[in-house]
Design a protein around this motif. Structure first.
Motif, PDB file in Angstrom:
ATOM      1  N   PRO A  41       7.711 -10.677  -2.700  1.00  0.00           N
ATOM      2  CA  PRO A  41       7.631  -9.214  -2.793  1.00  0.00           C
ATOM      3  C   PRO A  41       6.189  -8.752  -2.873  1.00  0.00           C
ATOM      4  N   VAL A  42       5.927  -7.589  -2.306  1.00  0.00           N
ATOM      5  CA  VAL A  42       4.609  -6.959  -2.412  1.00  0.00           C
ATOM      6  C   VAL A  42       4.739  -5.789  -3.387  1.00  0.00           C
ATOM      7  N   VAL A  43       3.977  -5.842  -4.476  1.00  0.00           N
ATOM      8  CA  VAL A  43       4.024  -4.814  -5.517  1.00  0.00           C
ATOM      9  C   VAL A  43       2.758  -3.972  -5.432  1.00  0.00           C
ATOM     10  N   ALA A  44       2.920  -2.668  -5.421  1.00  0.00           N
ATOM     11  CA  ALA A  44       1.781  -1.766  -5.292  1.00  0.00           C
ATOM     12  C   ALA A  44       0.908  -1.811  -6.530  1.00  0.00           C
ATOM     13  N   ASP A  47      -1.292   4.044  -6.854  1.00  0.00           N
ATOM     14  CA  ASP A  47      -0.467   5.146  -6.364  1.00  0.00           C
ATOM     15  C   ASP A  47      -0.890   5.479  -4.940  1.00  0.00           C
ATOM     16  N   LEU A  48       0.059   5.928  -4.137  1.00  0.00           N
ATOM     17  CA  LEU A  48      -0.230   6.494  -2.822  1.00  0.00           C
ATOM     18  C   LEU A  48       0.497   7.826  -2.703  1.00  0.00           C
ATOM     19  N   PRO A  49      -0.202   8.903  -2.427  1.00  0.00           N
ATOM     20  CA  PRO A  49      -1.656   9.018  -2.389  1.00  0.00           C
ATOM     21  C   PRO A  49      -2.266   8.712  -3.772  1.00  0.00           C
ATOM     22  N   ARG A 155       4.434   4.530  -6.029  1.00  0.00           N
ATOM     23  CA  ARG A 155       3.931   4.476  -7.402  1.00  0.00           C
ATOM     24  C   ARG A 155       3.398   3.079  -7.695  1.00  0.00           C
ATOM     25  N   ALA A 156       2.303   2.989  -8.414  1.00  0.00           N
ATOM     26  CA  ALA A 156       1.781   1.690  -8.841  1.00  0.00           C
ATOM     27  C   ALA A 156       2.862   0.944  -9.599  1.00  0.00           C
ATOM     28  N   LEU A 178      -2.621  -0.246   0.638  1.00  0.00           N
ATOM     29  CA  LEU A 178      -2.581  -0.801  -0.716  1.00  0.00           C
ATOM     30  C   LEU A 178      -3.662  -1.844  -0.952  1.00  0.00           C
ATOM     31  N   GLY A 179      -4.494  -2.086   0.065  1.00  0.00           N
ATOM     32  CA  GLY A 179      -5.597  -3.024  -0.103  1.00  0.00           C
ATOM     33  C   GLY A 179      -5.202  -4.481  -0.009  1.00  0.00           C
ATOM     34  N   GLN A 180      -4.069  -4.779   0.648  1.00  0.00           N
ATOM     35  CA  GLN A 180      -3.600  -6.161   0.791  1.00  0.00           C
ATOM     36  C   GLN A 180      -4.284  -6.819   1.983  1.00  0.00           C
TER      37      GLN A 180
END
Length: 421
Positions: A41-44, A47-49, A155-156, A178-180
């Motif tokens: 899983p990829v977890v944020a 927050d976006l925006p 949401r983070a 998300l900077g991944q």
């Protein structure tokens, strides 16, 4: 122990798929994840925006100041700032004031709405246009209008991509936001591809009496690549057990996940692949009640899963489609292993030999919304051009020998024709 009786397609496929599991994970650069399946899983982390920002070019303001604004009686606001994207505004918006703002620019303190520039007396904007002292706004807006709030999308702490999810361009966009920089995905399957036969020559060689070019290795390698796998071309083995064995040993040393060969699995005097398999692993089955493609060996060679396809080029392609494709997709982590299927009305009388048959056809959509199918010519297992012309494989069920025009059959869609589905 070999099952020598003919199997149905469903029985054979179940045996093949039971042999494979999802491959281990590997971490790859962001763009290399495209078309792969997520392994974790990829977890944020953000927050976006990440901050409140404007959804339009316009003016940031207090919605309360526009409560009575109309085109005939606009609200006149004093302009106190010009906010570009990428800046960090510090000028607060108080009663009766506004700030010119670009799309994506942060909402300034005190503002709770944005009004589009088209609803003001400043309809055109460019770098040379001076900031006006005042702006007339021609309509009211509610608080929150044209504002993108923090976390509105993500949401983070939120799981944005679960494990087992196909990474498409839209997922790449989310991951980048998300900077991944790197992503954990299922490893690509490595597939050994072998052709056998004394009659085969390389693609670049001129034809000579009794010889044909090796099309199967290239066709099967292309099928592997199209599925996101990595083919290992093992060349062409002569019709001797020693040559077949040597080339298969090369694949074992390379630790492929699946060995695929074409030809050599029938009952002819020179079909040596099955005997090599019997010596070094065994054959689970070697005949399937399908057309094209009755001779089909599945087993193992020195612990490596092995799928032996028929030698005729269409038989090899269709057998790969039916058995190798689902196995490769399963190893790659996909949960959808089948092609899309539609029910199509046959536009001609058809004949079969009683085996489950896969006829090359073109499926098109009628004005009524239904589908119609017509075969693409000769169904001989050596006729590649009729497969080139096809966008579907029309399935005639086992036991059916005559199909009348107007009968509805299931079509396995190889391609979705543009604009009709």
């Amino acid at each position: 122990m070999s099952r020598l009786e003919d199997l149905t397609v469903r029985e054979a496929l179940a045996l093949v798929l039971a042999r494979f599991a999802v491959l281990p994970a590997e971490e790859v650069a962001l763009l290399e994840a495209l078309g792969r399946v997520s392994a974790a899983p990829v977890v944020a982390g953000d927050d976006l925006p990440p901050f409140a920002n404007s959804a339009m070019d316009g003016y940031a303001l207090r919605a309360a100041d526009l409560a009575a604004a109309t085109r005939d009686a606009p609200a006149l606001l004093r302009v106190v700032a010009d906010i570009a994207a990428g800046t960090n505004p510090t000028t607060a918006i108080g009663p009766g004031t506004a700030a010119r703002i670009m799309t994506g620019a942060p909402l300034p303190p005190g503002a709770d709405a944005v009004v589009p520039v088209e609803d003001t007396d400043e309809p055109w904007r460019d770098e040379a246009r001076a900031l006006p002292e005042r702006v007339a706004v021609y309509r009211r807006v509610d608080a929150g209008a044209y504002v993108r709030w923090p976390g509105e999308d993500i949401r983070a702490g939120q799981t944005v991509i679960p494990a087992g999810h196909l990474i498409r361009p839209q997922e790449i966009g989310v991951l980048a936001a998300l900077g991944q920089e790197r992503v954990s995905v299922v490893r690509r399957p490595r597939i050994g591809v072998l052709s056998t036969g004394d009659e085969l020559i390389d693609v670049g060689q001129p034809l000579s009496p009794g010889k044909i070019r090796n099309s199967n290795s290239h066709a099967q390698a292309a099928q592997v690549i199209a599925l996101g796998g990595e083919p290992l071309l093992l060349g062409t083995a002569k019709d001797t057990a020693d040559d077949v064995r040597a080339r298969l040993d090369t694949a074992v040393a390379a630790q492929v996940d699946l060995l695929i060969s074409s030809a050599g699995v029938s009952v002819g005097a020179y079909d040596v692949v099955k005997s090599v398999l019997d010596e070094a692993g065994g054959v689970a089955f070697w005949r399937v009640r399908m057309r094209p493609g009755k001779p089909l060996a599945f087993g193992a060679y020195r612990g490596m899963p092995y799928l032996g396809l028929p030698g005729n080029p269409v038989s090899a392609l269709v057998s790969f489609e039916t058995f190798a494709r689902p196995a490769i997709l399963k190893m790659s982590g996909h949960d959808q292993l089948e092609r899309p299927r539609v029910v199509a009305v046959v536009g001609e009388n058809l004949r079969s030999d009683g085996r489950e048959s896969y006829l090359r056809a073109v499926v098109s959509r009628e004005a009524t919304g239904g589908y119609v199918a017509r075969t693409t010519g000769s169904q001989g297992s050596h006729v590649l051009t009729s497969l080139v012309k096809a966008n579907a494989l029309l399935i005639v069920p086992e036991g059916v020998r005559e199909v009348a025009a107007g009968t509805a059959l299931v079509a396995l869609m190889i391609d979705w024709p543009g604009g009709v589905f």
